[in-house]
Motif scaffolding. Structure first.
Motif, PDB file in Angstrom:
ATOM      1  N   ASP A   1      38.527  30.743  40.993  1.00  0.00           N
ATOM      2  CA  ASP A   1      37.175  31.316  41.065  1.00  0.00           C
ATOM      3  C   ASP A   1      36.557  31.080  42.435  1.00  0.00           C
ATOM      4  OD1 ASP A   1      37.033  32.505  38.640  1.00  0.00           O
ATOM      5  OD2 ASP A   1      35.805  30.963  37.684  1.00  0.00           O
ATOM      6  N   LEU A   2      36.804  29.920  42.988  1.00  0.00           N
ATOM      7  CA  LEU A   2      36.253  29.610  44.308  1.00  0.00           C
ATOM      8  C   LEU A   2      36.904  30.435  45.419  1.00  0.00           C
ATOM      9  CD1 LEU A   2      36.108  25.722  44.015  1.00  0.00           C
ATOM     10  CD2 LEU A   2      34.190  27.316  43.864  1.00  0.00           C
ATOM     11  N   LEU A   3      38.194  30.705  45.261  1.00  0.00           N
ATOM     12  CA  LEU A   3      38.938  31.342  46.334  1.00  0.00           C
ATOM     13  C   LEU A   3      38.937  32.873  46.290  1.00  0.00           C
ATOM     14  CD1 LEU A   3      42.012  28.933  46.375  1.00  0.00           C
ATOM     15  CD2 LEU A   3      40.047  28.918  47.903  1.00  0.00           C
ATOM     16  N   ILE A   4      39.108  33.439  45.085  1.00  0.00           N
ATOM     17  CA  ILE A   4      39.288  34.895  45.036  1.00  0.00           C
ATOM     18  C   ILE A   4      38.299  35.596  44.109  1.00  0.00           C
ATOM     19  CG2 ILE A   4      41.729  34.834  45.694  1.00  0.00           C
ATOM     20  CD1 ILE A   4      42.433  35.187  42.754  1.00  0.00           C
ATOM     21  N   SER A   5      37.149  35.001  43.866  1.00  0.00           N
ATOM     22  CA  SER A   5      36.181  35.670  42.996  1.00  0.00           C
ATOM     23  C   SER A   5      35.571  36.903  43.665  1.00  0.00           C
ATOM     24  CB  SER A   5      35.076  34.694  42.585  1.00  0.00           C
ATOM     25  OG  SER A   5      34.388  34.237  43.722  1.00  0.00           O
ATOM     26  N   TRP A   6      35.740  37.038  44.964  1.00  0.00           N
ATOM     27  CA  TRP A   6      35.227  38.193  45.703  1.00  0.00           C
ATOM     28  C   TRP A   6      36.086  39.437  45.464  1.00  0.00           C
ATOM     29  CZ3 TRP A   6      38.914  40.181  48.844  1.00  0.00           C
ATOM     30  CH2 TRP A   6      39.952  39.316  49.209  1.00  0.00           C
ATOM     31  N   PHE A   7      37.293  39.256  44.938  1.00  0.00           N
ATOM     32  CA  PHE A   7      38.227  40.352  44.724  1.00  0.00           C
ATOM     33  C   PHE A   7      37.631  41.354  43.731  1.00  0.00           C
ATOM     34  CE2 PHE A   7      42.225  42.160  43.046  1.00  0.00           C
ATOM     35  CZ  PHE A   7      42.818  42.509  44.243  1.00  0.00           C
ATOM     36  N   PRO A   8      37.718  42.663  44.026  1.00  0.00           N
ATOM     37  CA  PRO A   8      37.151  43.654  43.097  1.00  0.00           C
ATOM     38  C   PRO A   8      37.814  43.589  41.716  1.00  0.00           C
ATOM     39  CG  PRO A   8      37.769  44.693  45.173  1.00  0.00           C
ATOM     40  CD  PRO A   8      38.272  43.282  45.225  1.00  0.00           C
ATOM     41  N   PHE A   9      37.007  43.695  40.695  1.00  0.00           N
ATOM     42  CA  PHE A   9      37.441  43.659  39.301  1.00  0.00           C
ATOM     43  C   PHE A   9      38.107  42.339  38.908  1.00  0.00           C
ATOM     44  CE2 PHE A   9      37.623  48.183  40.522  1.00  0.00           C
ATOM     45  CZ  PHE A   9      36.611  48.648  39.697  1.00  0.00           C
TER      46      PHE A   9
ATOM     47  N   TYR B   1      36.736  39.594  37.547  1.00  0.00           N
ATOM     48  CA  TYR B   1      36.294  39.128  36.238  1.00  0.00           C
ATOM     49  C   TYR B   1      36.813  40.021  35.115  1.00  0.00           C
ATOM     50  CZ  TYR B   1      33.452  35.925  38.873  1.00  0.00           C
ATOM     51  OH  TYR B   1      33.056  34.941  39.729  1.00  0.00           O
ATOM     52  N   GLU B   2      36.947  41.279  35.371  1.00  0.00           N
ATOM     53  CA  GLU B   2      37.509  42.181  34.370  1.00  0.00           C
ATOM     54  C   GLU B   2      38.987  41.875  34.140  1.00  0.00           C
ATOM     55  OE1 GLU B   2      35.569  43.103  36.878  1.00  0.00           O
ATOM     56  OE2 GLU B   2      33.838  44.050  35.917  1.00  0.00           O
ATOM     57  N   MET B   3      39.711  41.544  35.224  1.00  0.00           N
ATOM     58  CA  MET B   3      41.125  41.192  35.084  1.00  0.00           C
ATOM     59  C   MET B   3      41.282  39.872  34.324  1.00  0.00           C
ATOM     60  SD  MET B   3      43.046  42.416  38.569  1.00  0.00           S
ATOM     61  CE  MET B   3      41.969  41.598  39.718  1.00  0.00           C
ATOM     62  N   LYS B   4      40.378  38.941  34.566  1.00  0.00           N
ATOM     63  CA  LYS B   4      40.420  37.680  33.818  1.00  0.00           C
ATOM     64  C   LYS B   4      40.216  37.937  32.324  1.00  0.00           C
ATOM     65  CE  LYS B   4      37.558  34.586  35.182  1.00  0.00           C
ATOM     66  NZ  LYS B   4      36.723  33.522  35.743  1.00  0.00           N
ATOM     67  N   MET B   5      39.263  38.767  32.005  1.00  0.00           N
ATOM     68  CA  MET B   5      38.994  39.081  30.609  1.00  0.00           C
ATOM     69  C   MET B   5      40.199  39.786  29.978  1.00  0.00           C
ATOM     70  SD  MET B   5      35.723  40.921  28.761  1.00  0.00           S
ATOM     71  CE  MET B   5      35.022  41.273  30.303  1.00  0.00           C
ATOM     72  N   ALA B   6      40.790  40.717  30.698  1.00  0.00           N
ATOM     73  CA  ALA B   6      41.971  41.414  30.183  1.00  0.00           C
ATOM     74  C   ALA B   6      43.132  40.439  29.987  1.00  0.00           C
ATOM     75  CB  ALA B   6      42.368  42.537  31.138  1.00  0.00           C
ATOM     76  N   PHE B   7      43.270  39.473  30.894  1.00  0.00           N
ATOM     77  CA  PHE B   7      44.337  38.475  30.780  1.00  0.00           C
ATOM     78  C   PHE B   7      44.142  37.612  29.535  1.00  0.00           C
ATOM     79  CE2 PHE B   7      46.015  34.212  31.793  1.00  0.00           C
ATOM     80  CZ  PHE B   7      47.362  34.534  31.889  1.00  0.00           C
TER      81      PHE B   7
END
Length: 128
Positions: A21-29, A31-37
């Motif tokens: 979360d600290l390193l790549i939370s800026w990546f588009p989508f 949080y959506e990918m986390k939810m899908a995972f």
């Protein structure tokens, strides 16, 4: 067994998520990918947690079983030693506090009794 696999994989995911979360939370989508995972892990159709557990977690735990057991034994021994150490320390602090409180209250009582005359002391009723 299925839920055990899920919770172990999910716990590992949560531990790694703290850093990602600290390193790549800026990546588009992200949080959506986390939810899908997480949904993929949880789904009984995809059995993602079972797949990851059998492919990665179980083999790693099997290889490191001896090391894990020695760490558990060491942690148990250290925790017992720490509990004894802190227990003794706590009892010593409590005993010191009790002695200091008794000494202070005795000094206050003696000072109060000194302020009375003998006639005042005789007028205090006896408690029997």
């Amino acid at each position: 067994v299925r839920w055990m696999m899920y919770w172990i994989v999910f716990a590992l995911f949560m531990a790694t998520e703290t850093f990602t979360d600290l390193l790549i939370s800026w990546f588009p989508f992200y949080y959506e990918m986390k939810m899908a995972f997480v949904l993929w892990l949880l789904s009984p159709y995809t059995r993602g947690a079972s797949l990851l557990y059998r492919k990665f977690v179980h083999p790693t735990l099997s290889r490191k079983e001896k090391e894990i057991d020695t760490y558990v034994v060491q942690a148990r021994e250290r925790s017992y030693e720490m509990m004894v150490h802190f227990g003794k320390r706590g009892l010593n602090l409590a005993a010191t506090a009790a002695v200091q409180a008794a000494a202070k209250s005795q000094g206050a009582l003696a000072g109060r009794l000194r302020s009375f005359s003998m006639q005042d002391l005789r007028s205090i009723p006896d408690e029997t």
